[in-house]
Design a protein around this motif. Structure first.
Motif, mmCIF file in Angstrom:
data_model
loop_
_atom_site.group_PDB
_atom_site.id
_atom_site.type_symbol
_atom_site.label_atom_id
_atom_site.label_comp_id
_atom_site.label_asym_id
_atom_site.label_seq_id
_atom_site.Cartn_x
_atom_site.Cartn_y
_atom_site.Cartn_z
ATOM 1 N N ALA A 134 125.214 36.364 -20.149
ATOM 2 C CA ALA A 134 125.854 35.957 -21.396
ATOM 3 C C ALA A 134 125.700 34.459 -21.629
ATOM 4 C CB ALA A 134 127.329 36.333 -21.381
ATOM 5 N N ALA A 135 125.766 33.675 -20.582
ATOM 6 C CA ALA A 135 125.631 32.224 -20.726
ATOM 7 C C ALA A 135 124.181 31.820 -20.973
ATOM 8 C CB ALA A 135 126.146 31.528 -19.479
ATOM 9 N N ALA A 136 123.253 32.587 -20.450
ATOM 10 C CA ALA A 136 121.843 32.233 -20.574
ATOM 11 C C ALA A 136 121.284 32.580 -21.949
ATOM 12 C CB ALA A 136 121.037 32.932 -19.489
ATOM 13 N N GLN A 155 120.973 18.924 -25.285
ATOM 14 C CA GLN A 155 120.048 19.079 -24.157
ATOM 15 C C GLN A 155 120.775 18.823 -22.834
ATOM 16 O OE1 GLN A 155 116.730 16.495 -24.875
ATOM 17 N NE2 GLN A 155 115.691 17.966 -26.213
ATOM 18 N N ALA A 156 121.701 17.876 -22.821
ATOM 19 C CA ALA A 156 122.456 17.578 -21.603
ATOM 20 C C ALA A 156 123.393 18.728 -21.243
ATOM 21 C CB ALA A 156 123.244 16.292 -21.781
ATOM 22 N N GLN A 157 123.920 19.438 -22.265
ATOM 23 C CA GLN A 157 124.842 20.546 -22.016
ATOM 24 C C GLN A 157 124.118 21.831 -21.637
ATOM 25 O OE1 GLN A 157 127.205 20.847 -25.524
ATOM 26 N NE2 GLN A 157 128.676 19.285 -24.844
ATOM 27 N N GLN A 158 122.859 21.947 -22.003
ATOM 28 C CA GLN A 158 122.124 23.173 -21.716
ATOM 29 C C GLN A 158 121.840 23.276 -20.215
ATOM 30 O OE1 GLN A 158 118.331 23.497 -23.665
ATOM 31 N NE2 GLN A 158 118.359 25.715 -23.548
ATOM 32 N N ALA A 159 122.032 24.471 -19.659
ATOM 33 C CA ALA A 159 121.816 24.694 -18.226
ATOM 34 C C ALA A 159 120.332 24.664 -17.914
ATOM 35 C CB ALA A 159 122.405 26.030 -17.824
ATOM 36 N N ARG A 160 119.995 24.026 -16.778
ATOM 37 C CA ARG A 160 118.594 23.934 -16.392
ATOM 38 C C ARG A 160 118.199 25.058 -15.435
ATOM 39 N NH1 ARG A 160 118.362 18.216 -14.057
ATOM 40 N NH2 ARG A 160 120.577 18.569 -13.890
ATOM 41 N N GLY A 161 119.154 25.810 -14.930
ATOM 42 C CA GLY A 161 118.822 26.895 -14.017
ATOM 43 C C GLY A 161 120.085 27.621 -13.576
ATOM 44 N N ILE A 162 119.890 28.606 -12.729
ATOM 45 C CA ILE A 162 121.002 29.435 -12.284
ATOM 46 C C ILE A 162 122.002 28.622 -11.456
ATOM 47 C CG2 ILE A 162 119.869 30.262 -10.188
ATOM 48 C CD1 ILE A 162 122.001 32.458 -12.378
ATOM 49 N N GLU A 164 122.843 25.549 -11.843
ATOM 50 C CA GLU A 164 123.676 24.794 -12.780
ATOM 51 C C GLU A 164 124.762 25.692 -13.358
ATOM 52 O OE1 GLU A 164 124.077 21.250 -15.428
ATOM 53 O OE2 GLU A 164 122.521 21.545 -13.956
ATOM 54 N N LEU A 165 124.391 26.928 -13.663
ATOM 55 C CA LEU A 165 125.393 27.866 -14.192
ATOM 56 C C LEU A 165 126.483 28.142 -13.152
ATOM 57 C CD1 LEU A 165 123.103 30.369 -16.095
ATOM 58 C CD2 LEU A 165 124.702 28.739 -17.109
ATOM 59 N N TRP A 166 126.087 28.295 -11.907
ATOM 60 C CA TRP A 166 127.039 28.560 -10.838
ATOM 61 C C TRP A 166 128.004 27.372 -10.698
ATOM 62 C CZ3 TRP A 166 128.209 33.006 -8.827
ATOM 63 C CH2 TRP A 166 127.259 34.030 -8.778
ATOM 64 N N ARG A 167 127.479 26.150 -10.756
ATOM 65 C CA ARG A 167 128.324 24.982 -10.627
ATOM 66 C C ARG A 167 129.350 24.912 -11.762
ATOM 67 N NH1 ARG A 167 124.011 21.073 -10.468
ATOM 68 N NH2 ARG A 167 122.707 22.194 -9.049
ATOM 69 N N ARG A 168 128.943 25.321 -12.934
ATOM 70 C CA ARG A 168 129.851 25.277 -14.088
ATOM 71 C C ARG A 168 130.857 26.418 -14.047
ATOM 72 N NH1 ARG A 168 125.844 24.217 -19.176
ATOM 73 N NH2 ARG A 168 124.953 22.275 -18.420
ATOM 74 N N GLY A 169 130.603 27.426 -13.207
ATOM 75 C CA GLY A 169 131.540 28.557 -13.131
ATOM 76 C C GLY A 169 131.246 29.620 -14.162
ATOM 77 N N ALA A 170 130.044 29.641 -14.673
ATOM 78 C CA ALA A 170 129.686 30.648 -15.691
ATOM 79 C C ALA A 170 129.513 31.998 -15.077
ATOM 80 C CB ALA A 170 128.405 30.212 -16.394
#
Length: 170
Positions: A134-136, A155-162, A164-170
């Protein structure tokens, strides 16, 4: 020359708990009787300590007697140890039978717990993948035109990889 009438004892019968109990109690009784007999013999051999030969030193008779008594003491101790070992055999076999009897139920309970952990892990993985997907997925544009270029902040808010998503808690 082998004796054709001699039969070897059938120790396979001892795998029956009642038979083993009877057999070990007989062995315990036999070893206890032997230990008492050896102790009585040891007491009788105590008279050797009184055999004083003219010219002996103060402890000479006792040292001579001790050379004989130590073997009888070893026999007494060996019989007592064998008696305790027979009791240990019986109690160990009782524990073994109980363990073997309980093992299928323990394994079944362990398999149920393991299946519960696996299903819980599967649910967590599915939930995580759902959040990640859903986040991707970017929000769909109104038209099929090419997407507008992203600003520096986007561009700074967009995730660069999985990761990054994990760190954000997505």
């Amino acid at each position: 020359m082998p004796d054709i009438n001699r039969q070897e004892p059938d120790y396979d019968r001892l795998l029956n708990l009642a038979t083993l109990t009877t057999w070990t109690l007989d062995r315990q009784q036999q070893h206890a009787t032997d230990a008492r007999a050896y102790a009585a013999a040891l007491a009788a051999f105590g008279a050797l300590r009184g055999e004083v030969v003219p010219g002996d030193g103060r402890w000479s008779a006792g040292r001579r007697a001790r050379k004989v008594e130590k073997h009888l003491r070893a026999m007494v101790e060996a019989s007592q140890k064998a008696e305790a070992a027979a009791h240990g055999l019986r109690t160990a076999y009782v524990g073994h039978v109980a363990t073997v009897k309980a093992l299928p139920a323990q394994r079944e309970a362990k398999a149920i717990r393991k299946a519960g952990r696996r299903s819980a892990l599967g649910e967590l993985a599915a939930k995580s993948l759902h959040k990640t997907a859903a986040a991707a997925v970017a929000p769909a544009a109104q038209d099929d035109a090419a997407p507008a270029p992203l600003s520096a902040r986007e561009q700074a808010q967009q995730a660069r990889g999985i990761n990054e998503l994990w760190r954000r808690g997505a």
